[in-house]
Design an enzyme around this catalytic site. Structure first.
Site, PDB file in Angstrom:
ATOM      1  N   ARG A  13      -6.909 -12.789   1.624  1.00 13.57           N
ATOM      2  CA  ARG A  13      -6.051 -12.431   0.504  1.00 13.57           C
ATOM      3  C   ARG A  13      -4.681 -13.071   0.713  1.00 13.57           C
ATOM      4  NH1 ARG A  13      -5.752  -6.191   0.129  1.00 13.57           N
ATOM      5  NH2 ARG A  13      -4.561  -6.686  -1.757  1.00 13.57           N
ATOM      6  N   SER A  15      -1.611 -11.686   0.184  1.00  6.56           N
ATOM      7  CA  SER A  15      -0.466 -10.823   0.448  1.00  6.56           C
ATOM      8  C   SER A  15       0.163 -11.172   1.794  1.00  6.56           C
ATOM      9  CB  SER A  15      -0.887  -9.349   0.439  1.00  6.56           C
ATOM     10  OG  SER A  15      -1.654  -9.044   1.589  1.00  6.56           O
ATOM     11  N   LYS A  87     -11.093  -1.692   6.944  1.00 10.83           N
ATOM     12  CA  LYS A  87     -11.334  -0.544   6.062  1.00 10.83           C
ATOM     13  C   LYS A  87     -11.679  -0.975   4.634  1.00 10.83           C
ATOM     14  CE  LYS A  87      -6.567   0.465   4.590  1.00 10.83           C
ATOM     15  NZ  LYS A  87      -5.519   1.507   4.550  1.00 10.83           N
ATOM     16  N   ASP A  88     -11.410  -2.241   4.287  1.00 10.82           N
ATOM     17  CA  ASP A  88     -11.737  -2.737   2.945  1.00 10.82           C
ATOM     18  C   ASP A  88     -13.181  -3.205   2.823  1.00 10.82           C
ATOM     19  OD1 ASP A  88      -9.198  -2.253   1.995  1.00 10.82           O
ATOM     20  OD2 ASP A  88      -8.479  -4.296   2.326  1.00 10.82           O
ATOM     21  N   THR A 131       0.464   7.529  -3.779  1.00  6.89           N
ATOM     22  CA  THR A 131      -0.601   6.966  -2.936  1.00  6.89           C
ATOM     23  C   THR A 131      -1.707   6.441  -3.835  1.00  6.89           C
ATOM     24  OG1 THR A 131      -2.235   7.394  -1.196  1.00  6.89           O
ATOM     25  CG2 THR A 131      -1.739   9.211  -2.682  1.00  6.89           C
ATOM     26  N   ARG A 135      -8.756   9.446  -0.390  1.00  5.66           N
ATOM     27  CA  ARG A 135      -8.782  10.222   0.858  1.00  5.66           C
ATOM     28  C   ARG A 135      -7.441  10.914   1.074  1.00  5.66           C
ATOM     29  NH1 ARG A 135      -6.388   9.125   5.560  1.00  5.66           N
ATOM     30  NH2 ARG A 135      -5.955   6.994   4.897  1.00  5.66           N
ATOM     31  N   ARG A 136      -6.344  10.167   0.965  1.00  3.30           N
ATOM     32  CA  ARG A 136      -5.027  10.764   1.181  1.00  3.30           C
ATOM     33  C   ARG A 136      -4.720  11.830   0.132  1.00  3.30           C
ATOM     34  NH1 ARG A 136      -2.951   4.911   2.104  1.00  3.30           N
ATOM     35  NH2 ARG A 136      -3.250   4.644   4.344  1.00  3.30           N
ATOM     36  N   ARG A 153       0.186   1.558  -7.020  1.00  2.00           N
ATOM     37  CA  ARG A 153      -0.467   0.312  -6.677  1.00  2.00           C
ATOM     38  C   ARG A 153       0.531  -0.621  -6.030  1.00  2.00           C
ATOM     39  NH1 ARG A 153      -4.458  -1.765  -5.544  1.00  2.00           N
ATOM     40  NH2 ARG A 153      -4.254  -3.645  -6.782  1.00  2.00           N
ATOM     41  N   GLY A 154       0.018  -1.709  -5.466  1.00  2.00           N
ATOM     42  CA  GLY A 154       0.880  -2.737  -4.913  1.00  2.00           C
ATOM     43  C   GLY A 154       0.738  -2.888  -3.418  1.00  2.00           C
ATOM     44  N   ASN A 155       1.229  -4.028  -2.896  1.00  2.00           N
ATOM     45  CA  ASN A 155       1.189  -4.250  -1.463  1.00  2.00           C
ATOM     46  C   ASN A 155       2.271  -3.402  -0.779  1.00  2.00           C
ATOM     47  OD1 ASN A 155       3.684  -5.651  -1.775  1.00  2.00           O
ATOM     48  ND2 ASN A 155       2.593  -7.555  -2.186  1.00  2.00           N
ATOM     49  N   VAL A 156       2.365  -3.522   0.526  1.00  2.00           N
ATOM     50  CA  VAL A 156       3.275  -2.667   1.290  1.00  2.00           C
ATOM     51  C   VAL A 156       4.712  -2.788   0.791  1.00  2.00           C
ATOM     52  CG1 VAL A 156       4.276  -2.242   3.573  1.00  2.00           C
ATOM     53  CG2 VAL A 156       1.824  -2.707   3.346  1.00  2.00           C
ATOM     54  N   THR A 158       5.820  -3.826  -2.115  1.00  2.00           N
ATOM     55  CA  THR A 158       5.955  -3.293  -3.472  1.00  2.00           C
ATOM     56  C   THR A 158       6.050  -1.776  -3.453  1.00  2.00           C
ATOM     57  OG1 THR A 158       4.741  -5.162  -4.418  1.00  2.00           O
ATOM     58  CG2 THR A 158       4.860  -3.148  -5.744  1.00  2.00           C
ATOM     59  N   ARG A 159       5.245  -1.135  -2.637  1.00  2.00           N
ATOM     60  CA  ARG A 159       5.252   0.330  -2.569  1.00  2.00           C
ATOM     61  C   ARG A 159       6.576   0.855  -2.017  1.00  2.00           C
ATOM     62  NH1 ARG A 159      -0.992   2.009  -1.161  1.00  2.00           N
ATOM     63  NH2 ARG A 159      -1.946   0.265  -2.259  1.00  2.00           N
ATOM     64  N   CYS A 246     -14.849   3.015   1.468  1.00  2.00           N
ATOM     65  CA  CYS A 246     -13.402   3.144   1.527  1.00  2.00           C
ATOM     66  C   CYS A 246     -12.825   3.679   0.225  1.00  2.00           C
ATOM     67  CB  CYS A 246     -12.774   1.803   1.888  1.00  2.00           C
ATOM     68  SG  CYS A 246     -13.596   0.388   1.149  1.00  2.00           S
TER      69      CYS A 246
END
Length: 303
Positions: A13, A15, A87-88, A131, A135-136, A153-156, A158-159, A246
Site C-alpha cells: 500500500r 501509505s 492483521k489485514d 475508531t 473489535r475496539r 477513517r484514514g491513515n495514522v 489523518t486520524r 479482521c
C-alpha cells in the site's frame, strides 16, 4: 555465468506506514549474505480497494480490502512479493499464495490518544471516541457503555489530525503504527491488554509470495522470525476455526513465554464480551488456536 543483478518487485500500500513497513522488510533482506550483489529491490505502490472505496467500506478490516489487489498482482507476476500488516490478511488466503515470513513483532497493544491526555479510566462520561475497528467498538462499549463511539477513517496521520481539529475527543490506534512512524506517545495511555485484547496479527508485518515460487519462497524465509510466526499463526488458526476475520469483533493474542504459549481471546456473546485464556507448552502451540476455538464453540452452543 553472467554477473547480473536480479530486481525483485515488492508490492505494498502507498501509505506512509505501509512504506515504512516495506522498507523494514527490504532492510532485513539486504542484510542477508545471499542477497548482496545479487538482488535489488523496487517498491511498487498499490492503491487497494480499502484505500479507494472509503465511502463504502464498513470497517477498516473488511476481508481483503487492503490485501486482495496486491496479492492479485502477485499471482499475475507483476510483483515478486507483497508486504502486509498481518492483521489485514484474511484468515483464509488463496491456495496459490503463502505467508513466507513474519518480521519480529512490534508491540501489539492499542493506545488511547486524547486532546487532554486522558487515560482510558479517566475519560469523562459521554466523551466521543473515534475508531474504525469493530473489535475496539465492542470492547469500549463493554467496559464503558457511557462513551460515544464514532466511525473514523484514514491513515495514522489523518486520524491524529482529526483528533487535533476537534472531530473527536479521543481516538484509539495500534501502538505499533505510532512506534514505526516515530510518533510520540505516553506509556500511561497504552491500553491494558487484559481488557483490550488486540486483533489477531496486530503489530506484525507479513510477507506473502506465490506458493509455487520456490526460489522466492526460500529466500524470504530467511528473514522469518520464528517466535512471531508461532504467535501469529496461533491467532490466525483460531480466527479461521471460528470463521472470523479482521473485520470481526474478536481479539486474539498469543505470546511465547519461556516454553509456553499463552493465548487470550475475546469474543462477543449475549452477555457482553466472553474472555478466554489458555496456556500450553511451546511445542503444542500449532494446535492451540484450534483447541481454544473448539472449546469456545461448545460454550456458545450452551448460550
Amino acid at each position: 555465468m553472467l554477473n547480473t543483478i536480479t530486481q525483485l518487485k515488492i508490492g505494498t500500500r502507498s501509505s506512509k506506514l505501509a512504506l515504512k513497513q516495506t522498507k523494514l522488510v527490504v532492510k532485513e533482506l539486504e542484510n542477508l549474505p545471499q542477497i548482496r550483489k545479487k538482488f535489488s529491490f523496487k517498491i511498487i505502490k498499490v492503491k487497494t480497494k480499502g484505500d479507494i472505496d472509503k465511502s463504502k467500506i464498513l470497517d477498516s478490516g473488511y476481508k481483503g480490502f487492503f490485501t486482495k489487489k496486491i496479492d492479485d498482482l502477485l499471482l499475475k507476476k507483476k510483483i515478486d512479493l507483497a508486504v502486509h500488516s498481518a492483521k489485514d490478511i484474511p484468515s483464509k488466503i488463496g491456495n496459490n499464495i503463502s505467508i513466507a515470513a513474519f518480521l519480529k513483532r512490534e508491540d501489539p497493544r492499542d493506545i488511547l490518544l486524547s486532546k487532554k491526555n486522558y487515560t482510558f479510566d479517566t475519560l469523562p462520561q459521554n466523551l466521543t471516541i473515534g475508531t474504525s475497528s469493530i473489535r475496539r467498538k465492542t470492547q469500549i462499549h463493554n467496559i464503558r457503555p457511557d462513551l460515544k463511539i464514532e466511525y473514523m477513517r484514514g491513515n495514522v496521520e489523518t486520524r491524529i489530525r482529526k483528533l487535533k481539529t476537534n472531530k473527536y475527543d479521543a481516538i484509539i490506534l495500534a501502538l505499533a503504527g505510532l512506534k514505526r512512524l516515530g510518533l510520540s506517545y505516553k506509556n500511561k495511555n497504552i491500553l491494558n491488554i487484559s481488557k483490550f485484547i488486540p486483533a489477531g496479527g496486530q503489530g506484525a508485518i507479513a510477507v506473502t509470495v506465490r506458493k509455487k515460487d520456490s526460489v522466492i519462497n526460500k529466500l524470504i524465509k530467511n528473514i522469518n522470525n520464528n517466535k512471531t510466526e508461532i504467535e501469529v499463526k496461533t491467532e490466525r488458526k483460531f480466527l479461521e476455526k471460528i470463521n472470523a476475520d479482521c473485520d470481526s469483533p474478536v481479539g486474539a493474542y498469543a505470546k511465547i513465554n519461556n516454553n509456553y504459549v499463552s493465548f487470550s481471546v475475546t469474543v462477543p456473546n449475549n452477555n457482553g464480551m466472553l474472555v478466554y485464556k489458555s496456556k500450553t507448552r511451546f511445542n503444542k502451540s500449532k494446535i492451540l488456536g484450534t483447541r481454544v476455538a473448539n472449546i469456545l464453540k461448545k460454550s456458545w452452543e450452551k448460550i
